[in-house]
Design a protein around this motif. Structure first.
Motif, PDB file in Angstrom:
ATOM      1  N   ALA A   1       0.833  -1.207   0.000  1.00 39.33           N
ATOM      2  CA  ALA A   1       0.000   0.000   0.000  1.00 39.33           C
ATOM      3  C   ALA A   1       0.869   1.258   0.000  1.00 39.33           C
ATOM      4  CB  ALA A   1      -0.925   0.004   1.207  1.00 39.33           C
ATOM      5  N   ILE A   2       1.998   1.209   0.686  1.00 41.09           N
ATOM      6  CA  ILE A   2       2.897   2.368   0.712  1.00 41.09           C
ATOM      7  C   ILE A   2       3.470   2.615  -0.680  1.00 41.09           C
ATOM      8  CG2 ILE A   2       5.092   3.216   1.613  1.00 41.09           C
ATOM      9  CD1 ILE A   2       4.395   1.778   4.250  1.00 41.09           C
ATOM     10  N   LYS A   3       3.870   1.552  -1.369  1.00 42.10           N
ATOM     11  CA  LYS A   3       4.413   1.700  -2.723  1.00 42.10           C
ATOM     12  C   LYS A   3       3.354   2.226  -3.693  1.00 42.10           C
ATOM     13  CE  LYS A   3       7.683  -2.047  -2.061  1.00 42.10           C
ATOM     14  NZ  LYS A   3       8.006  -3.438  -2.422  1.00 42.10           N
ATOM     15  N   ILE A   4       2.152   1.673  -3.613  1.00 39.54           N
ATOM     16  CA  ILE A   4       1.081   2.120  -4.506  1.00 39.54           C
ATOM     17  C   ILE A   4       0.694   3.561  -4.202  1.00 39.54           C
ATOM     18  CG2 ILE A   4      -1.325   1.732  -5.153  1.00 39.54           C
ATOM     19  CD1 ILE A   4      -0.816  -1.254  -4.723  1.00 39.54           C
ATOM     20  N   ALA A   5       0.644   3.928  -2.911  1.00 42.03           N
ATOM     21  CA  ALA A   5       0.310   5.304  -2.537  1.00 42.03           C
ATOM     22  C   ALA A   5       1.373   6.277  -3.022  1.00 42.03           C
ATOM     23  CB  ALA A   5       0.141   5.415  -1.028  1.00 42.03           C
ATOM     24  N   LEU A   6       2.626   5.871  -2.985  1.00 39.11           N
ATOM     25  CA  LEU A   6       3.707   6.727  -3.476  1.00 39.11           C
ATOM     26  C   LEU A   6       3.571   6.969  -4.973  1.00 39.11           C
ATOM     27  CD1 LEU A   6       6.359   8.180  -2.739  1.00 39.11           C
ATOM     28  CD2 LEU A   6       7.535   6.046  -3.263  1.00 39.11           C
ATOM     29  N   ILE A   7       3.314   5.918  -5.715  1.00 33.06           N
ATOM     30  CA  ILE A   7       3.152   6.050  -7.166  1.00 33.06           C
ATOM     31  C   ILE A   7       1.895   6.860  -7.495  1.00 33.06           C
ATOM     32  CG2 ILE A   7       2.720   4.748  -9.290  1.00 33.06           C
ATOM     33  CD1 ILE A   7       4.469   2.505  -8.040  1.00 33.06           C
ATOM     34  N   TYR A   8       0.801   6.593  -6.787  1.00 32.12           N
ATOM     35  CA  TYR A   8      -0.462   7.301  -7.012  1.00 32.12           C
ATOM     36  C   TYR A   8      -0.308   8.794  -6.731  1.00 32.12           C
ATOM     37  CZ  TYR A   8      -5.321   8.652  -6.195  1.00 32.12           C
ATOM     38  OH  TYR A   8      -6.526   9.290  -6.216  1.00 32.12           O
ATOM     39  N   ALA A   9       0.359   9.139  -5.625  1.00 33.89           N
ATOM     40  CA  ALA A   9       0.540  10.548  -5.279  1.00 33.89           C
ATOM     41  C   ALA A   9       1.467  11.250  -6.276  1.00 33.89           C
ATOM     42  CB  ALA A   9       1.088  10.680  -3.862  1.00 33.89           C
ATOM     43  N   ALA A  10       2.477  10.535  -6.766  1.00 33.61           N
ATOM     44  CA  ALA A  10       3.388  11.141  -7.749  1.00 33.61           C
ATOM     45  C   ALA A  10       2.672  11.430  -9.061  1.00 33.61           C
ATOM     46  CB  ALA A  10       4.576  10.218  -7.988  1.00 33.61           C
ATOM     47  N   ILE A  11       1.858  10.496  -9.526  1.00 31.32           N
ATOM     48  CA  ILE A  11       1.104  10.720 -10.764  1.00 31.32           C
ATOM     49  C   ILE A  11       0.089  11.840 -10.582  1.00 31.32           C
ATOM     50  CG2 ILE A  11      -0.557   9.651 -12.345  1.00 31.32           C
ATOM     51  CD1 ILE A  11       0.967   7.008 -11.912  1.00 31.32           C
ATOM     52  N   GLU A  12      -0.578  11.843  -9.431  1.00 31.18           N
ATOM     53  CA  GLU A  12      -1.561  12.886  -9.153  1.00 31.18           C
ATOM     54  C   GLU A  12      -0.898  14.263  -9.061  1.00 31.18           C
ATOM     55  OE1 GLU A  12      -5.267  13.591  -6.116  1.00 31.18           O
ATOM     56  OE2 GLU A  12      -3.683  12.194  -5.563  1.00 31.18           O
ATOM     57  N   PHE A  13       0.292  14.315  -8.475  1.00 31.96           N
ATOM     58  CA  PHE A  13       1.031  15.573  -8.387  1.00 31.96           C
ATOM     59  C   PHE A  13       1.415  16.070  -9.779  1.00 31.96           C
ATOM     60  CE2 PHE A  13       5.161  17.796  -7.756  1.00 31.96           C
ATOM     61  CZ  PHE A  13       4.679  18.881  -7.042  1.00 31.96           C
ATOM     62  N   PHE A  14       1.860  15.158 -10.634  1.00 29.92           N
ATOM     63  CA  PHE A  14       2.240  15.521 -11.996  1.00 29.92           C
ATOM     64  C   PHE A  14       1.048  16.103 -12.762  1.00 29.92           C
ATOM     65  CE2 PHE A  14       2.557  14.201 -16.483  1.00 29.92           C
ATOM     66  CZ  PHE A  14       3.640  14.969 -16.852  1.00 29.92           C
ATOM     67  N   PHE A  15      -0.098  15.441 -12.685  1.00 32.52           N
ATOM     68  CA  PHE A  15      -1.267  15.935 -13.397  1.00 32.52           C
ATOM     69  C   PHE A  15      -1.810  17.224 -12.786  1.00 32.52           C
ATOM     70  CE2 PHE A  15      -1.640  11.573 -15.151  1.00 32.52           C
ATOM     71  CZ  PHE A  15      -1.579  11.944 -16.484  1.00 32.52           C
ATOM     72  N   ALA A  16      -1.693  17.376 -11.479  1.00 34.33           N
ATOM     73  CA  ALA A  16      -2.127  18.625 -10.853  1.00 34.33           C
ATOM     74  C   ALA A  16      -1.256  19.787 -11.326  1.00 34.33           C
ATOM     75  CB  ALA A  16      -2.074  18.504  -9.338  1.00 34.33           C
ATOM     76  N   LEU A  17       0.038  19.537 -11.479  1.00 33.76           N
ATOM     77  CA  LEU A  17       0.914  20.588 -12.008  1.00 33.76           C
ATOM     78  C   LEU A  17       0.578  20.914 -13.459  1.00 33.76           C
ATOM     79  CD1 LEU A  17       4.424  19.784 -10.519  1.00 33.76           C
ATOM     80  CD2 LEU A  17       2.853  21.604  -9.890  1.00 33.76           C
ATOM     81  N   LEU A  18       0.254  19.897 -14.243  1.00 38.38           N
ATOM     82  CA  LEU A  18      -0.140  20.153 -15.634  1.00 38.38           C
ATOM     83  C   LEU A  18      -1.413  20.987 -15.707  1.00 38.38           C
ATOM     84  CD1 LEU A  18       0.535  16.816 -17.541  1.00 38.38           C
ATOM     85  CD2 LEU A  18       1.774  18.955 -17.709  1.00 38.38           C
ATOM     86  N   PHE A  19      -2.399  20.658 -14.877  1.00 40.31           N
ATOM     87  CA  PHE A  19      -3.629  21.444 -14.855  1.00 40.31           C
ATOM     88  C   PHE A  19      -3.368  22.858 -14.352  1.00 40.31           C
ATOM     89  CE2 PHE A  19      -6.045  17.308 -14.576  1.00 40.31           C
ATOM     90  CZ  PHE A  19      -6.549  17.407 -15.859  1.00 40.31           C
ATOM     91  N   LEU A  20      -2.449  23.000 -13.423  1.00 36.57           N
ATOM     92  CA  LEU A  20      -2.098  24.330 -12.924  1.00 36.57           C
ATOM     93  C   LEU A  20      -1.438  25.157 -14.015  1.00 36.57           C
ATOM     94  CD1 LEU A  20      -2.114  26.092 -10.393  1.00 36.57           C
ATOM     95  CD2 LEU A  20       0.140  25.193  -9.854  1.00 36.57           C
ATOM     96  N   ILE A  21      -0.572  24.541 -14.787  1.00 37.70           N
ATOM     97  CA  ILE A  21       0.063  25.243 -15.911  1.00 37.70           C
ATOM     98  C   ILE A  21      -0.979  25.626 -16.962  1.00 37.70           C
ATOM     99  CG2 ILE A  21       1.662  24.917 -17.854  1.00 37.70           C
ATOM    100  CD1 ILE A  21       3.379  23.226 -15.956  1.00 37.70           C
TER     101      ILE A  21
END
Length: 104
Positions: A51-71
């Motif tokens: 769960a820690i590994k999946i949460a890390l990957i999920y949060a990283a992808i979500e952060f990337f897309f949030a930055l794209l939407f912010l841009i």
């Protein structure tokens, strides 16, 4: 061992917001990701390594897309980016502490 309290609370908050979006917009995708966030929050409370590994990957992808939407100009995605950043920060700090203790 350091507990993942901040990441757990933020993943639960993220899941709650996604469930609210699922209710507002009637979208199955928001519902699925909201339930995934809450399941990952539960996995972090149990300190499950998968769960820690999946949460890390999920949060990283979500952060990337949030930055794209912010841009792209969506100013409200700064909240999503901040939540994802703090989840990443807490999980990476936990992984660093665990790796340090295993080396000793």
């Amino acid at each position: 061992m350091k507990r993942l309290t901040l990441a757990t609370y933020l993943l639960f908050l993220n899941g709650f917001l996604l469930l609210y979006y699922a209710y507002s917009f009637g979208s199955v995708f928001y519902l699925a990701f909201g339930l995934l966030s809450m399941a990952l929050a539960y996995g972090l409370t149990r300190e499950n390594r998968t769960a820690i590994k999946i949460a890390l990957i999920y949060a990283a992808i979500e952060f990337f897309f949030a930055l794209l939407f912010l841009i792209a100009g969506n100013i409200w995605s700064v909240v999503d980016a901040a939540v994802s950043f703090f989840i990443l920060h807490d999980i990476l700090g936990y992984v660093q502490d665990v790796a340090r203790k295993e080396d000793i």
